[in-house]
Design a protein around this motif. Structure first.
Motif, PDB file in Angstrom:
ATOM      1  N   GLY A  13      37.124  48.702  92.667  1.00  0.00           N
ATOM      2  CA  GLY A  13      36.782  50.112  92.846  1.00  0.00           C
ATOM      3  C   GLY A  13      37.768  51.049  92.190  1.00  0.00           C
ATOM      4  N   SER A  14      38.952  50.562  91.886  1.00  0.00           N
ATOM      5  CA  SER A  14      39.947  51.414  91.244  1.00  0.00           C
ATOM      6  C   SER A  14      39.843  51.342  89.722  1.00  0.00           C
TER       7      SER A  14
ATOM      8  N   SER B  93      45.456  52.202  92.865  1.00  0.00           N
ATOM      9  CA  SER B  93      45.235  51.104  93.815  1.00  0.00           C
ATOM     10  C   SER B  93      45.281  51.661  95.226  1.00  0.00           C
ATOM     11  N   LYS B  94      44.199  51.488  95.940  1.00  0.00           N
ATOM     12  CA  LYS B  94      44.156  51.993  97.316  1.00  0.00           C
ATOM     13  C   LYS B  94      45.309  51.397  98.124  1.00  0.00           C
ATOM     14  N   THR B  95      45.490  50.097  98.017  1.00  0.00           N
ATOM     15  CA  THR B  95      46.512  49.421  98.824  1.00  0.00           C
ATOM     16  C   THR B  95      47.878  49.406  98.158  1.00  0.00           C
TER      17      THR B  95
ATOM     18  N   THR C  42      47.544  45.107  95.312  1.00  0.00           N
ATOM     19  CA  THR C  42      46.632  44.199  94.617  1.00  0.00           C
ATOM     20  C   THR C  42      47.370  43.490  93.475  1.00  0.00           C
TER      21      THR C  42
ATOM     22  N   GLU D 245      29.552  43.763  96.904  1.00  0.00           N
ATOM     23  CA  GLU D 245      30.700  43.722  97.819  1.00  0.00           C
ATOM     24  C   GLU D 245      30.297  44.371  99.144  1.00  0.00           C
TER      25      GLU D 245
HETATM   26  O1  F6P Z   1      39.535  42.571  96.344  1.00  0.00           O
HETATM   27  C1  F6P Z   1      38.553  43.500  96.535  1.00  0.00           C
HETATM   28  C2  F6P Z   1      39.132  44.875  96.570  1.00  0.00           C
HETATM   29  O2  F6P Z   1      39.794  45.079  97.764  1.00  0.00           O
HETATM   30  C3  F6P Z   1      38.067  45.911  96.343  1.00  0.00           C
HETATM   31  O3  F6P Z   1      37.370  46.227  97.478  1.00  0.00           O
HETATM   32  C4  F6P Z   1      38.857  47.023  95.775  1.00  0.00           C
HETATM   33  O4  F6P Z   1      38.049  47.969  95.138  1.00  0.00           O
HETATM   34  C5  F6P Z   1      39.756  46.269  94.827  1.00  0.00           C
HETATM   35  O5  F6P Z   1      40.056  45.079  95.517  1.00  0.00           O
HETATM   36  C6  F6P Z   1      41.004  46.969  94.422  1.00  0.00           C
HETATM   37  O6  F6P Z   1      41.787  47.287  95.534  1.00  0.00           O
HETATM   38  P1  F6P Z   1      42.966  48.322  95.429  1.00  0.00           P
HETATM   39  O7  F6P Z   1      42.412  49.632  95.050  1.00  0.00           O
HETATM   40  O8  F6P Z   1      43.606  48.322  96.777  1.00  0.00           O
HETATM   41  O9  F6P Z   1      43.928  47.812  94.377  1.00  0.00           O
END
Ligand code: F6P
Length: 547
Positions: free
Chosen positions: A160-161, A211-213, A216, A359
């Motif tokens: 999604g990013s 990256s949301k988290t 990744t 997803e």
């Molecule tokens: O692994 C799947 C996922 O969590 C997706 O849902 C998300 O879009 C992608 O990885 C990237 O995650 P992030 O933006 O945290 O890096």
């Protein structure tokens, strides 16, 4: 996790039984017959919503079908669930979060309160900061470390990013500021980074780490590599501050990476990655097309949100698309849906949709954790038209599988004279016609086909399609189309009684990759209990990898 009380399985609902009965009566019904018996069919099964035209007439449905499907949706309390989503209730129950992507395009004057906080005010605060930054870069006021203006932006992110912003950048190419380019690096295969940067000058390059988290693996690996590339090119760690910005929900990790929080654009846990292209994850889009066009895109999203929230279900485009999807997936047992945009600029839309749909709705248990006894999300795939016509359309026309198809077209194209666009759109319309009505062996014979060839030249037809037409692929139209599919996905998730907003299914592979990585080059081939195949693959990799 918020506990969800179990509800009856979909297949036990009376509306399901009614649909099964209706399906039995539809086996022999053909689109040829349906059109022949009703000259008004196109009018009756089409609608205009948020400036998009939808033709649903080439579906294997009668006047009874949609009302019956709607009974199923009503039994699943669709209206209530839509309100729960729009008002910020924690409908992502396994993660105890709201799914409030609609707040990303809510007007400044509105208010949606989650956990005591007005999220709309937060959204607009970030949008304002993004606009300030985007204007500074676009006007050459944000300078790189050596004083040069930024010419290329590299978005590093995945899923999604990446998919939404990359799709939007291509889709809105005609709106991109000349002299400013955006590239996308997603794959942990270093070739992606190398190809994206090999002709770039570090002094004129800005990296967005999206990256949301901010944990990744692929994104962090690529971001670290980008930092080395930049520092090597500009000769100083101090350059990072002028050439890296972050988009994330994880401020601590952004700072630990070395990006100043002043250069971070935040979003919130209630924005799912695949629903985030209109959040700060869209920073690359805003840099490319400018804040005004980005606002137009948000308005487009909002128009479709309003339509979805307020239009009666039988005039509601995302709901009808969702219901038709259920009809083919669960009754005709179609396994896939093809999406074919007749637009070169929109060619990345199918890849974007793959994450959005699969997803979200690739789930095997209900919200209460009960194994389903029906199919959930179908496989989405596709390619731009007319290219797809010369690869997989043979199977669509003459194969043995039923593949419902969405055909998407734009009536004008900034690059083409009207007569050029005519050629493209004639193909779109012709395909929907050929799929629906086919050509019998008798017709082939009449046209002079040798008898032996007639069966080979026959098309059964009766292949369903939705055609979506828009005036042009503008930022607003892009927003409407994305919101359309977002809401279709949500509606189907409600009917299948699954959580469309989590993605636990991706975790196992991530964890195993870490284990495998730890044993790939040293020590015993794979961890103690690993299976013989895994061990053999690691051995083979070691021997071919070289020292
Ligand atoms: O692994 C799947 C996922 O969590 C997706 O849902 C998300 O879009 C992608 O990885 C990237 O995650 P992030 O933006 O945290 O890096």
């Amino acid at each position: 996790m918020t506990a969800v009380p179990p509800s009856p399985l979909l297949t036990q609902r009376p509306a399901w039984a009614a649909l099964e009965e209706h399906f039995e009566s539809m086996h022999a019904v053909t689109l040829r017959d349906l059109f022949a018996s009703d000259p008004q069919r196109a009018e009756r099964f089409s609608l205009e919503a948020a400036g998009l035209y939808f033709d649903f007439s080439k579906h294997r449905i009668t006047d009874q079908t949609l009302p019956l499907l709607l009974e199923l949706a009503d039994a699943c309390r669709l209206a209530e669930r839509i309100e729960a989503m729009f008002t910020g209730q924690k409908i992502n129950t396994t993660e105890n979060r709201a799914a409030l992507h609609t707040a990303l395009r809510a007007p400044r004057s509105s208010s949606i309160v989650v956990d005591g906080v007005d999220v709309v005010a937060q959204v607009h605060e970030v949008l304002d900061r993004m606009a300030g930054f985007a204007n500074a870069v676009r006007e050459g006021l944000w300078l790189g470390y050596s004083g040069a203006p930024i010419r290329t932006i590299v978005n590093i992110g995945i899923g999604g990013s990446d998919l939404g912003p990359a799709m939007a950048y291509e889709a809105l190419s005609p709106y991109v500021k000349p002299g400013l380019a955006v590239r996308f690096v997603s794959n942990v295969d270093l070739s992606d980074f190398v190809l994206a940067t090999r002709d770039l000058k570090p002094a004129e390059t800005l990296f967005i780490v999206a990256s949301k988290t901010f944990t990744t693996q692929e994104t962090m690996h690529n971001a670290k590599h980008a930092r080395q590339w930049l520092v090597a090119g500009l000769g100083s760690e101090a350059a990072v501050a002028r050439h890296f910005v972050a988009v994330s929900t994880n401020r601590a990790a952004v700072e630990a990476f070395g990006i100043d929080a002043a250069n971070m654009f935040g979003f919130w846990d209630w924005v799912g990655g695949r629903f985030s292209m209109d959040s700060a994850i869209g920073l690359s889009t805003m840099l490319a097309i400018g804040p005004a066009a980005f606002t137009e895109m948000l308005l487009g999203f909002r128009e479709m949100d309003e339509h979805f929230r307020h239009a009666p279900f039988l005039e509601n485009a995302p709901v009808i698309m969702a219901l038709l999807g259920i009809w083919y997936n669960n009754f005709f047992r179609a396994q896939t849906v093809a999406v074919v945009p007749y637009s070169h600029y929109f060619r990345r839309f199918p890849s974007y949709l793959q994450q959005l749909t699969m997803e979200s709705n690739g789930k095997h248990v209900t919200r209460a954790g009960v194994h389903v006894d029906y199919q959930t999300g179908p496989i989405y795939w596709g390619e731009a038209g007319t290219n797809g016509q010369h690869s997989f359309f043979e199977l669509l026309h003459q194969g043995t599988r039923l593949v419902p198809i969405d055909l998407i077209g734009f009536c004008t194209n900034p690059n083409a004279r009207p007569e050029d666009q005519d050629l493209l759109i004639a193909n779109l319309i012709a395909q929907s016609q050929a799929l629906a009505f086919g050509k019998s062996a008798a017709e082939a014979l009449q046209e002079g086909s040798p008898a032996a060839l007639a069966p080979h030249r026959a098309y059964e037809g009766n292949r369903p399609s939705t055609t979506i037409l828009a005036p042009t692929l503008s930022p607003a139209v892009l927003g409407r189309l994305v919101a359309l599919y977002e809401h279709m996905v949500f509606t189907q998730g409600v009917i299948w009684d699954i959580n469309s907003f989590d993605q636990w299914g991706v975790e196992l592979g991530k964890a195993l990759a870490k284990d495998v990585l730890g044993t790939l080059t040293t020590g015993p081939a794979s961890t103690g209990e690993a299976d013989s195949s895994t061990k053999a693959l690691i051995q083979r990799y070691r021997s071919w990898r070289g020292p």
